[in-house]
Every structure is written in structure tokens, then in C-alpha cells.
Design an enzyme around this catalytic site. Structure first.
Site, PDB file in Angstrom:
ATOM      1  N   GLN A  18      -4.767  -1.729   9.541  1.00 45.19           N
ATOM      2  CA  GLN A  18      -4.630  -3.031   8.889  1.00 45.19           C
ATOM      3  C   GLN A  18      -5.185  -4.134   9.803  1.00 45.19           C
ATOM      4  OE1 GLN A  18      -3.657  -3.406   5.730  1.00 45.19           O
ATOM      5  NE2 GLN A  18      -3.915  -5.610   5.771  1.00 45.19           N
ATOM      6  N   LYS A  73       0.840  -1.207   0.000  1.00 43.76           N
ATOM      7  CA  LYS A  73       0.000   0.000   0.000  1.00 43.76           C
ATOM      8  C   LYS A  73       0.875   1.257   0.000  1.00 43.76           C
ATOM      9  CE  LYS A  73      -3.836  -2.467   2.125  1.00 43.76           C
ATOM     10  NZ  LYS A  73      -4.646  -2.777   3.336  1.00 43.76           N
ATOM     11  N   ASP A 108     -11.045   2.455   3.673  1.00 40.36           N
ATOM     12  CA  ASP A 108     -11.282   1.017   3.523  1.00 40.36           C
ATOM     13  C   ASP A 108     -12.767   0.727   3.286  1.00 40.36           C
ATOM     14  OD1 ASP A 108      -9.131  -0.788   3.541  1.00 40.36           O
ATOM     15  OD2 ASP A 108      -8.847  -0.607   5.709  1.00 40.36           O
TER      16      ASP A 108
END
Ligand code: GUN
Length: 295
Positions: free
Chosen positions: A100, A52, A123
Site C-alpha cells: 500500500q 481490500k 496493482d
């Protein structure tokens, strides 16, 4: 049979994003800024977050990686994580951020997700974004489903009028993908069935799929006799399986028995290089959208 190249498609999309970011910067606007919080040292998470951060550089974004140590002997105090989330929510220099997953077991993942400002939840995991997605309002779409929809679109595979069968009902893939594909609209209009571990006679359902999505996290689960001739197969599985022939000691395995299934289908996504790179692209697109919203 077409092997759907997610890596190449993702590279094209990142180049498109970089062009827009260069334009933003030329107009005197700040480049998009994505922050990522990583707790502990889960091997998969380390790789995903590194990818990422790398994608941010490719798109011309600023990125910040915030790490917290957590071990069974010295577990991270959840309050420290919550305080950092509050800081990022308030930081005008950060357009979007992610925590995460998975988190260590002692931390309440849902409480963490709900602590993120929905306007920075790139997200698309916050219930506000999940709810907006379900009713078809503008929102941050969850990254993997949005990546799958875009990948099919760019390969000219329309879900409209098709029977889509999704195996797996997770909050980050199965459920949001079903919601997206059953919407009205050009990249949707599918008839969607979601199967899971409690579905009896699964193969009789998967064999009806024009588009079959495997997202259950069991290497090689989908066999040739579960697939209709000419189906499109989307493999979301990315399980690390031990492999002594690799320097890393493992390889990534999809949920589909690729060798057996590929010859039967019209198109199939490989693992790696299929859905994975597209997931990161969706995160970049959401972050770009957050930056546009700010401007
Ligand atoms: N873990 C596995 N996939 C994801 C993802 O898309 N986002 C976050 N934050 N964690 C994950």
C-alpha cells in the site's frame, strides 16, 4: 443527468467473481490469495487496505495482511520490507500482493515496486506491467484506470471517437488511463489529452472534453465553467477534508464541485461511491487473473 453508481456496479462485479471462485473451488482448485503489506498507520491507507481485505472475503478469496510499524523515531529498515517482498514473490500459496502506498519518505517507493515479481504485481505498478499496458499486451492493468474503463462500459458510455481530457498525470491514474483509452479497441479508441499543473489555460481544454477525468487530488477544483454541457464527468479525487459534523472528523472530497457541475452533465461519478469501489474491484479481477494464470 445520471449519477454513476460505482458501489452498485462493484457489488455486481464482486458477485460475478465470487461465482467464478466457487466454481474453481468446486473443481478442487485453491481460491485466489491476495496479500497486502501496510507500513505505518496512514489513515487513508488503513481504510483502503481494510476495504481490500473485506472485498477479498466478499469474492471468496483468501487474504493476508502484513503490517510493519514505522515511526520517525523508529523507522522501518527498508531491508525488512524488501525481504518480505522476496518471501511473497517465492510463496506458491500467494497469487498476488500489493504494497500500500504512500510509503514513509525514507523508503524508495520505486525500488519497492520494482522488487515485486511482475507476475504477482496485481496493482499493475511494476514497469514491466506498465510497459506491456502501454503497447497493449496482456498484463495486470493498474486498478483505478481499469475500474474507470469498466464503469463507463457498464453504463453504456463508449469512449470511442470521444474527446477525453484527463487532469492529472500521476503514474497510478493519469498516465495509465491515457494509455488505456488511446488504445485500439471496443472500450477505448478515444482522443486523449492529458493536462497537469503546468498546463496554461486549463479551462479552455477541459471545456472541450466529452469525457472529463479529474485526478489531481485538489478538492472541488473542477468548477461548472470548466465543463461543457452534456459532458461525462469522472471524479477520481478522494481527499480527506476536516468536517466537524462527522464522527470521524473528516469527509471525502472529490476533485469536482459536484453541486455546481452535476446539473450540467450527462453523467457524473460521485465521491464517495464512484470510482473508489471500482478500483478495489479491479484489484480483485487482477488477483483472479493471477490465480487463473497459476492454474
Ligand atoms: N495508494 C493509493 N492507491 C493505491 C493503489 O491502488 N494501490 C496501492 N498499493 N497503493 C495505493
Amino acid at each position: 443527468m445520471t449519477i454513476i453508481d460505482g458501489k452498485e456496479t462493484a457489488a455486481k462485479i464482486k458477485a460475478e467473481i465470487a461465482t467464478e471462485v466457487a466454481q474453481m473451488v468446486a473443481e478442487g482448485k485453491r481460491a485466489p490469495h491476495l496479500a497486502a503489506i501496510l507500513v505505518g498507520h496512514d489513515g487513508g491507507s488503513e481504510t483502503y487496505v481494510a476495504n481490500k481485505v473485506k472485498a477479498c472475503a466478499e469474492c471468496g478469496f483468501r487474504s493476508s495482511l502484513i503490517r510493519f510499524e514505522s515511526t520517525p523515531e523508529a523507522p522501518l529498515d527498508p531491508k525488512v520490507l524488501m525481504d518480505e517482498i522476496a518471501r511473497l514473490n517465492a510463496d506458491p500459496e500467494v497469487d498476488g500482493f500489493i504494497v500500500q502506498l504512500p510509503l514513509p519518505k525514507h523508503i524508495d517507493e520505486q525500488a519497492v515496486i520494482e522488487a515485486i515479481d511482475p507476475a504477482k504485481d496485481v496493482d499493475g505498478f511494476h514497469p514491466v506491467n506498465v510497459g506491456k499496458q502501454a503497447v497493449g499486451l496482456p498484463c495486470f492493468h493498474s486498478a483505478t484506470p481499469a475500474g474507470i474503463v469498466e464503469l463507463l462500459h457498464r453504463y453504456g458510455i463508449s469512449p470511442a471517437g470521444k474527446r477525453v481530457v484527463i487532469v492529472g498525470r500521476s503514474n497510478i491514474v493519469g498516465k495509465p488511463l491515457a494509455a488505456m483509452l488511446m488504445q485500439k479497441g471496443p472500450k477505448a479508441d478515444a482522443t486523449v489529452t492529458v493536462c497537469h499543473s503546468a498546463t496554461p489555460d486549463l479551462a479552455s481544454i477541459t471545456r472541450e472534453a466529452d469525457i472529463l477525468v479529474a485526478a489531481l487530488g485538489r478538492p472541488g477544483f473542477v468548477k461548472a465553467d470548466m465543463v461543457k454541457d452534456g459532458a461525462v464527468i469522472v471524479d477520481v479525487g478522494t481527499t480527506r477534508v476536516p468536517d466537524a459534523t462527522r464522527k470521524s472528523g473528516f469527509r471525502l472530497s472529490g476533485d469536482v464541485d459536484f453541486e455546481a457541475v452535476a446539473p450540467k452533465c450527462e453523467a457524473i461519478t460521485p465521491v464517495p461511491g464512484g470510482v473508489g469501489p471500482m478500483t478495489i474491484c479491479s484489484l480483485m479481477l487482477n488477483t483472479l487473473q493471477a490465480a487463473r494464470n497459476r492454474n
